[in-house]
Structure formats: C-alpha cells, structure tokens
Write an enzyme that holds these catalytic residues in place. Structure first.
Site, PDB file in Angstrom:
ATOM      1  N   GLU A 343       0.788  -1.233   0.000  1.00 18.28           N
ATOM      2  CA  GLU A 343       0.000   0.000   0.000  1.00 18.28           C
ATOM      3  C   GLU A 343       0.818   1.281   0.000  1.00 18.28           C
ATOM      4  OE1 GLU A 343      -4.088  -1.233   2.110  1.00 18.28           O
ATOM      5  OE2 GLU A 343      -2.457  -0.990   3.515  1.00 18.28           O
TER       6      GLU A 343
HETATM    7  C1  TNX Z   1      -4.754  -4.010   4.465  1.00 20.92           C
HETATM    8  S1  TNX Z   1      -3.163  -6.418   4.095  1.00 20.92           S
HETATM    9  C2  TNX Z   1      -3.493  -3.789   4.990  1.00 20.92           C
HETATM   10  C3  TNX Z   1      -3.371  -3.365   6.390  1.00 20.92           C
HETATM   11  C4  TNX Z   1      -4.696  -3.130   7.044  1.00 20.92           C
HETATM   12  C5  TNX Z   1      -5.683  -4.197   6.611  1.00 20.92           C
HETATM   13  C6  TNX Z   1      -7.014  -4.103   7.274  1.00 20.92           C
HETATM   14  C7  TNX Z   1      -2.100  -5.359   3.950  1.00 20.92           C
HETATM   15  C8  TNX Z   1      -0.876  -5.808   3.370  1.00 20.92           C
HETATM   16  N1  TNX Z   1      -2.349  -4.101   4.324  1.00 20.92           N
HETATM   17  O1  TNX Z   1      -2.563  -2.216   6.488  1.00 20.92           O
HETATM   18  O2  TNX Z   1      -4.523  -3.158   8.423  1.00 20.92           O
HETATM   19  O3  TNX Z   1      -5.855  -4.121   5.224  1.00 20.92           O
HETATM   20  O4  TNX Z   1      -7.830  -5.174   6.942  1.00 20.92           O
END
Ligand code: TNX
Length: 529
Positions: A343
């Site tokens: 992300e």
């Molecule tokens: C996605 S899964 C994220 C996290 C969040 C989560 C909440 C991932 C690699 N990153 O930063 O906490 O969703 O469901």
C-alpha cells in the site's frame, strides 16, 4: 490508486454456486443423519481410526518414557504437566533406557527411521490396551502428536484445578503429517500494542492447532514496537501511542527474545515484519531525517492507510533500514525477515521497485530471506524471497518459483474482517467473512494457473485497527483460525465443511475450558455433537 484502494476490491473467489433449496434444507439436517463422529480433532489428521467405545486410562502412577534425546524429554515434560493438572498425580518422565521405562503408560520416541514416511513434522499415535505411543522423525512431529493426544483427552484436561480425575483416551491409530510447511498467523501489534503475555497466549492457541509461524507486524503508521540499537526514538517516541491514542508500548530486545524462545519451544518460528517504505509514519515522526523535507510529522492514531513513505532517495534511509534489519536478524533465529512493502501511494513504480530491490540486498546481507506483501512482486526477486498474496486474482504471480507464495486471501483468512454486518468490531472492506468462507475455499485453485509447488502455505493475518484487547483477538481469530489451520494441515480428502463444523462444536468445549472468547457463530450447532 488514491484514497483507499482496498475499497474497490471485491473478490470473485467468494461466490459459491447457488444451491437448490431442497439441497440446502438437507444440508442443514445433515448433522442429525450423517455418520457419528469418532473424534473432534482440529485440524483433522491425515488418517485416523478412533474407537470411542474402548479407552486406555492414564492412571495415578503413569510413567512417560522419552526416547531420542533432550527434546523428547522436554516434550514429555510438557505432556506430564498437562496430564498432571487433572490426573491424581503428575506422571514421571524417564529416559527410555531407564529400567523404570519398562512399564511406561506413555512412550514418546523420536527416531530418524521414520523420516521418509512422516517427514519432519509428521507422527504416528497409537492408543491400545497396552498404552500410548507417539513416534516421529523429529521433535516437531512428536510435539504435534502430543497435541493430538491432548485433543483426544477430555476437555477437562485444560482446566487448572480439575484434579483428581482419571483421564481416558480412546483406542486410536493415527498417521499424520501436514499438507503445507507454512501454517501461519499474523498479529498486528502496531495498530494496538499487545504485551508479551498476550502474545504468549496467542502462541499457545496456535500450537494447539498445529500452526508453525507467527508473523509479528512490528511497525506501522501508528506505532513502532521493537527496540533498535542506535535509534532510540523509534520506541521512545514512535512507540508511545496507538490507534485511538492509547499508551502504545514496545518490546525490549530481551522481551522479543523471550517471545522467540517461547514460540520455538512450541515449534513456532517468529517472522518479524517492519513495514516499509509505506506504513512508516511512526518512524518518520521519530526521525526528521527520514523525511524528504526533513520535517517530522505528528504521531498518527487514526486508521487511514497509504499516506506515509520513507524518503527513498536519501542514503540515511538505507542506513536506517540496515540498522533495523540487522537488529532483527540478530534477534531472530528463523530465516525470514518480512519487509512489508504494501500500500505505497507516495512513490512512483520505479522508485518503489528500486527500494524493494535494495532492501532485498540488505536482508540477504544479514543472512536472511525476504518476505513481503504481494506488491513486492513488481520488483526483481531472488528465488529465496517469499510473496504474501493478499488481494486480487493473483495474475501478477505468473513467474514464481517453488515455495515462493504464502496465501493470505483477504476474503477468506483476514481475521480482522467482520463475520457478518452486526459483528461489534472488525472492518468490512473485502465484504464479510463468516466461518464457512474461511474454511470452504481451495488453496490449490485460488490463483488460476499457479503451480501447486509454488504454494508455501497459508497465513491468516489479524490486523488490529479495531482489535484492542485479548478478548477481541480471540473473538476475531476463533473459530476462523481453526478453519485456516485445518486447510493448512489436513489433506484435501479430509476437508468437509459439515464434518468440520460438527468436530468444531465439540472442539468448542476445549476452547471454552481454555477460556477462549471465541465467536459462537450460528453456523455451528455448539450444543449438539
Ligand atoms: C490491508 S493487508 C493492509 C493493512 C490493514 C488491513 C485491514 C495489507 C498488506 N495491508 O494495512 O490493516 O488491510 O484489513
């Protein structure tokens, strides 16, 4: 990919073909007319014959004979402790060579001769009129055999003050070994901090279900949770809060080592994650020089994602990464360091790729293998690096090597996602995840075209934006983590939703005895088994 990219994602894999109503009605009745269960083992073993009518009683003078070295003796000691909380006396552990081992009620033996048949984690368990015998090629297998034996004992064995009571174990013949080598859970201790005792409790529950990896998400925008020599503000400042503004916290090096040891004693490898280059606000707030403009942001206690990034063009960033990875490598005996990589919205694709490739070199320089979230596949990866697939169809996984992919599909195994719209805590960005969705999916078919040997295993993450206490952890993790454990351990032929939920109904008694605050989902008839 601005704002929250996860909102747009609606997984295709979660839809099941619609069933005719009549069939649905029959399925609902199945527990009443299906063959009775002979055991409630979770995860289901590879092959098992259990005769509930006949049983062996662990009597008051039980002796446990341990063959094959110190580890056998240690595992026998754990078993003696378990039995001793309930039986009239605690069994004595003696080495197999000792004359007292002659009449032992229970024998635990590690013998390399079993390697070809059982692999490093398999075991055999036999309960007959003559006693109980567990055999394995390695101590890990013996430990799993011991967990199976534990689950064959009545749930009362889990209570601390239930003695004196005889313990009966049904006549049994089991041969068992896991389907996948990576059977993991992830705990996010960054969004909310959880102390050593809370994590040990989670480790105990993983061990009960034969899971063998605990991935600790040790840093994020909201907090930095592990001491790094030379960078004290990471924990002093970056560790001082959490989501909602609570006091946060962090592990000292000694506490982290204690967790590593506690997990290793239960055959669980800790996989530490420092998320980078994004999810780094806590670090950026602690050291202004990690920011491109040299200005430290405020600490952050909300739950937005994607807004932070290390300054990838500054050398000090790589000095920082080297110090962090080096410290983790020193503290962590396991071969893996997770570098996050998810992300990131603040960098160009090229900046991102270069960063990941440089970090991969740093990880290798410290003698470890890199693990990262699916996004890292955009970089040039070494064959030893692992990709944790979490969203999307996985079409980006077209060039992976054997053992390179950990499956964590958010629609199935994200333990922070609400079970249903009324679940009091949890997020809902990939939809809702009732127990059945965690159980009823096919790891081998999840990513079309992915070679079977590319799959290292399965891991269930528990993000903690909305999860603040051990009660919350247990409520979100169980029973879904038991479903994930079965998918990761049991052979495909043993997977059956109806039988699973009936075994689980009985397994619920054990979780209750352990004081686990599991979700009594209406998908399971907890009162009937
Ligand atoms: C996605 S899964 C994220 C996290 C969040 C989560 C909440 C991932 C690699 N990153 O930063 O906490 O969703 O469901």
């Amino acid at each position: 990919m601005r704002s929250d990219p996860r909102r747009a994602y609606r997984p295709a894999a979660r839809s099941r073909p619609a069933r005719p109503i009549l069939l649905a009605a029959l399925t609902a009745l199945a527990p009443a007319c299906a063959p009775p269960l002979t055991h409630s083992l979770v995860p289901a073993p590879h092959t098992a014959r259990v005769e509930p009518g006949d049983s062996f009683t662990v009597d008051t003078l039980a002796v446990i004979a341990a063959a094959g070295g110190d580890e056998s003796r240690r595992i026998a000691g754990m078993l003696a402790g378990l039995i001793g909380t309930t039986a009239e006396t605690t069994p004595t552990v003696v080495p197999a060579e000792d004359p007292a081992a002659g009449g032992a009620a229970i024998t635990l033996a590690v013998d390399d001769a079993h390697r070809a048949r059982l692999g490093p984690e398999g075991y055999t368990l036999a309960v007959t009129a003559g006693g109980i015998r567990v055999e394995a090629a390695e101590p890990a297998g013996l430990f799993y055999g011991m967990q199976t034996l534990r689950q064959l004992m009545p749930p009362v064995v889990e209570y601390d003050a239930a003695r004196p009571r005889p313990l009966r174990v049904p006549y049994t013949e089991i041969e068992d070994r896991p389907r996948f080598g990576w059977r993991g859970a992830m705990l996010d201790v960054a969004r909310h901090f959880f102390g050593v005792d809370d994590v040990k409790r989670y480790i105990d529950l993983l061990a009960l279900h034969k899971l063998n990896r605990l991935h600790l998400h040790l840093s994020d925008d909201q907090g930095w949770r592990i001491e790094i020599p030379g960078w004290p503000r990471l924990t002093e400042h970056g560790g001082s809060t959490e989501v909602g503004g609570g006091p946060g916290g962090f592990y000292t090096a000694a506490e982290y080592r204690e967790l590593v040891r506690y997990a290793a004693d239960r055959f669980i490898t800790i996989v530490p994650e420092i998320d980078m280059p994004g999810h780094t606000n806590a670090a950026l707030a602690s050291y202004p020089e990690l920011n491109c403009d040299g200005v430290a942001p405020e600490l952050y206690t909300g739950i937005r994602v994607g807004f932070s990034a290390l300054c990838v063009e500054k050398e000090v960033t790589y000095e920082f990464v080297d110090a962090v990875v080096g410290a983790l490598a020193t503290l962590t005996p396991g071969p893996w360091i997770h570098i996050g990589g998810d992300e990131v919205e603040e960098l160009t694709e090229e900046e991102y790729r270069h960063f990941i490739e440089r970090v991969q070199e740093i990880v290798r320089g410290h003698g470890k293998r890199m693990v990262g979230w699916g996004e890292i596949a955009a970089a040039e990866l070494e064959p030893t690096s692992l990709i944790q697939h979490w969203r999307g169809e996985g079409e980006y996984l077209d060039e992976v090597r054997a053992g390179q992919v950990i499956l964590s599909p958010s629609a199935h195994v994200y333990l922070d996602i609400q079970y249903h719209p009324g679940t009091p805590i949890g997020l809902d960005w990939p939809g809702h995840t009732p127990l059945r969705d965690s159980y009823d999916w096919d790891p081998a078919g999840l990513v079309p075209g992915l070679p079977a040997d590319a799959i290292a295993g399965i891991e269930a993450p528990l993000w903690t934006e909305t999860v603040a206490t051990v009660h919350d952890i247990e409520f979100m993790a169980f029973p879904r983590l038991a479903a994930v454990a079965e998918l990761a351990w049991s052979p495909p032929g043993a997977l059956d939703w109806d039988r699973f939920r009936r075994r689980l109904a009985r397994h619920g008694l054990r979780l209750t005895a352990l004081g686990v605050n599991f979700h009594r989902t209406p998908e399971v008839d907890w009162a009937r088994w």
